[in-house]
Design an enzyme around this catalytic site. Structure first.
Site, PDB file in Angstrom:
ATOM      1  N   THR A  28       0.964  -1.164  -0.007  1.00 13.41           N
ATOM      2  CA  THR A  28       0.091   0.071  -0.139  1.00 13.41           C
ATOM      3  C   THR A  28       0.872   1.211   0.000  1.00 13.41           C
ATOM      4  OG1 THR A  28      -0.161   0.058   2.358  1.00 13.41           O
ATOM      5  CG2 THR A  28      -1.713  -1.153   1.158  1.00 13.41           C
ATOM      6  N   ALA A  52      -3.248  -5.438  -4.557  1.00 16.04           N
ATOM      7  CA  ALA A  52      -4.205  -5.539  -3.553  1.00 16.04           C
ATOM      8  C   ALA A  52      -3.688  -5.161  -2.411  1.00 16.04           C
ATOM      9  CB  ALA A  52      -4.399  -7.134  -3.707  1.00 16.04           C
ATOM     10  N   ASN A  54      -4.731  -6.237   0.441  1.00 15.47           N
ATOM     11  CA  ASN A  54      -4.956  -7.193   1.384  1.00 15.47           C
ATOM     12  C   ASN A  54      -5.375  -8.548   0.475  1.00 15.47           C
ATOM     13  OD1 ASN A  54      -5.921  -9.215   3.514  1.00 15.47           O
ATOM     14  ND2 ASN A  54      -6.293  -7.085   4.723  1.00 15.47           N
ATOM     15  N   PHE A  55      -4.759  -9.558   0.974  1.00 18.97           N
ATOM     16  CA  PHE A  55      -4.732 -10.876   0.082  1.00 18.97           C
ATOM     17  C   PHE A  55      -5.540 -11.694   1.083  1.00 18.97           C
ATOM     18  CE2 PHE A  55      -1.657  -9.032  -2.553  1.00 18.97           C
ATOM     19  CZ  PHE A  55      -2.019  -9.515  -3.874  1.00 18.97           C
ATOM     20  N   HIS A  82      -3.456  -4.974  15.349  1.00 20.81           N
ATOM     21  CA  HIS A  82      -2.299  -5.453  14.670  1.00 20.81           C
ATOM     22  C   HIS A  82      -1.240  -5.650  15.736  1.00 20.81           C
ATOM     23  CE1 HIS A  82      -4.475  -3.885  11.487  1.00 20.81           C
ATOM     24  NE2 HIS A  82      -3.620  -5.005  10.573  1.00 20.81           N
ATOM     25  N   HIS A  83      -0.153  -6.316  15.447  1.00 15.66           N
ATOM     26  CA  HIS A  83       0.882  -6.496  16.228  1.00 15.66           C
ATOM     27  C   HIS A  83       1.730  -5.341  16.440  1.00 15.66           C
ATOM     28  CE1 HIS A  83       3.385  -6.114  12.306  1.00 15.66           C
ATOM     29  NE2 HIS A  83       2.348  -6.693  11.781  1.00 15.66           N
ATOM     30  N   LYS A  86       3.717  -2.999  13.533  1.00 15.56           N
ATOM     31  CA  LYS A  86       2.955  -2.638  12.296  1.00 15.56           C
ATOM     32  C   LYS A  86       3.459  -1.183  12.531  1.00 15.56           C
ATOM     33  CE  LYS A  86      -1.020  -2.421   9.767  1.00 15.56           C
ATOM     34  NZ  LYS A  86      -0.278  -2.718   8.570  1.00 15.56           N
ATOM     35  N   GLY A  92      -3.799   0.419   6.464  1.00 17.41           N
ATOM     36  CA  GLY A  92      -4.324   0.691   5.047  1.00 17.41           C
ATOM     37  C   GLY A  92      -5.651   0.089   4.855  1.00 17.41           C
TER      38      GLY A  92
END
Length: 193
Positions: A28, A52, A54-55, A82-83, A86, A92
């Site tokens: 992103t 993409a 996010n996959f 999130h961890h 990040k 994003g």
């Protein structure tokens, strides 16, 4: 397949496209101008480029469902977790979710009345939707979209437990990029959503 950062990805993409290499990119941070350049590179070099943000197929479905729900519910907030390593906050995915929900809705979401003593604890507002970003060890990637209307709430949540969830989306993009030979943004296009 490239999952580096936009700053490194774009120069590599320019070289690869001119050599006729199809690309799948999981990065992103590209500007609108970068995306326009990628469209031109795909067309001029007759290559496929799939980008993409996010996959994880579940994440793509979460966004799709949130866009549908946005048309019918007046209030929305997003909590993303999130961890602790990040780099960005909000994520994003959360930013895209807020933007796409507001676009699907066609008008801003309602906001609760201002509190007597306002604070910044309401989250970063994006497109009228407060986004709350949490960073902690022990987390991977999680997002919860909470929508509200009088007398009811709807919660749409996606949890990434480990990185294997990205494999089906990556494999789909790799198989499709060679067939379509054009610029495609987002797995939702490949899933016909």
């Amino acid at each position: 397949f490239d999952s580096t950062i936009a700053k490194a990805s774009l120069p590599a993409l320019r070289i690869a496209a001119k050599k006729g290499v199809n690309l799948v990119i999981a990065t992103t941070g590209f500007t609108a101008g970068d995306l326009d350049e990628m469209k031109k590179l795909a067309k001029d070099n007759k290559v496929g480029i799939v980008i993409a943000p996010n996959f994880a197929l579940g994440s793509v479905l979460m966004l799709h469902l949130a866009k549908i729900a946005a048309k019918y519910m007046d209030y929305a907030e997003i909590i993303e977790l999130h961890h602790h390593l990040k780099a960005d906050a909000p994520s994003g995915t959360a930013l895209n979710t807020a933007r796409d929900m507001t676009k699907a809705r066609g008008k801003p979401f309602a906001s609760p009345p201002e509190p007597i003593n306002p604070t910044s604890s309401r989250g970063q507002e994006v497109e009228g939707i407060p986004i709350h970003a949490i960073r902690l060890p022990g987390l991977m990637a999680h997002q919860e979209v909470i929508l509200g209307a009088p007398g009811q709430t709807l919660i749409i949540r996606h949890d990434t437990i480990n990185r294997e969830c990205y494999v089906p989306g990556i494999m789909l993009a790799i198989k499709e990029v060679v067939k379509r030979r054009k610029f495609i943004y987002g797995l939702d296009t490949l899933l016909n959503l």
